[in-house]
Design a protein around this motif. Sequence first.
Motif: not given
Length: 259
Positions: A67-69, A173-180, A190-192, A218-222
């Motif tokens: 799980a991603s912190p 350009l788009f700078f994309l944030g992800v959690t995993g 973490g949110d649909a 190395g981590t993942a979210s839902r």
Amino acid sequence: MQQQERTEMLAAARKDLLLDRLRADGRIVAKEIAAELGLSEDSIRRDLRELDAAGLAVRVYGGALPASPAVVDYSARRAVAPDSKRRVAAAAVALIEPGATVILDGGTTALAMTDVLPKSFRGTIVTHSPTIAAALLDHDAEIFLIGGRLFKHSAVASGAAAVESANRISADLFFLGVTGIHATAGLTTGDAEEAAMKRALASRAAETYVLGSEEKFGTASRYSVLPFDAVAGIIADVAADDPTSQELTAAGVSLVPSR
């Protein structure tokens, strides 16, 4: 009572072992670990369900991923890997050409970009984060704030109104944030609804770069955001021998180093 305590201790020891395997291998296959430990798959699946409920693992078909912190709330996230985020932010800003139209996602790494972006930049910044818009008030850039329902966990606008507004813009350009960022699970959050908003923003930019601070690798979210082949690259703040970065490089994913 003693038997119950022993059972609870055994279960706790199993979970510790599963977490160690997740950290070491980046994934767990329930069938394989059950055979190795001489346990039933049902026991392992139960452990994985409990780890998932505790936010320590993400269950997937056949097993689990770390799980991603980075799924904690916005204020807590600011204290996670701040130095790594600053390095990613600097590498991201270096990709911006004078006069460009840039979409900044929400999140603390994108917020770090506002500290690095020269105040004299005269392009256009589009964002669905009121926090980022406010951080750019002293910049010369034109600021376009996308509105909609505020998702307080990440301090961004999302939902149908925000997506409709996003569909009216175009950017370089788009700078994309992800959690995993995981070689198997891909780019996740973490949110649909937040994932859907990120896809909408990516569809409006000529190129999308992922902001990849070290805690995300190395981590993942839902929820899946985009496949790797839908982005121009990942700005990666990890060591050259990081297992996930090696897997991604081998798969042809472009990594932009920030170290």
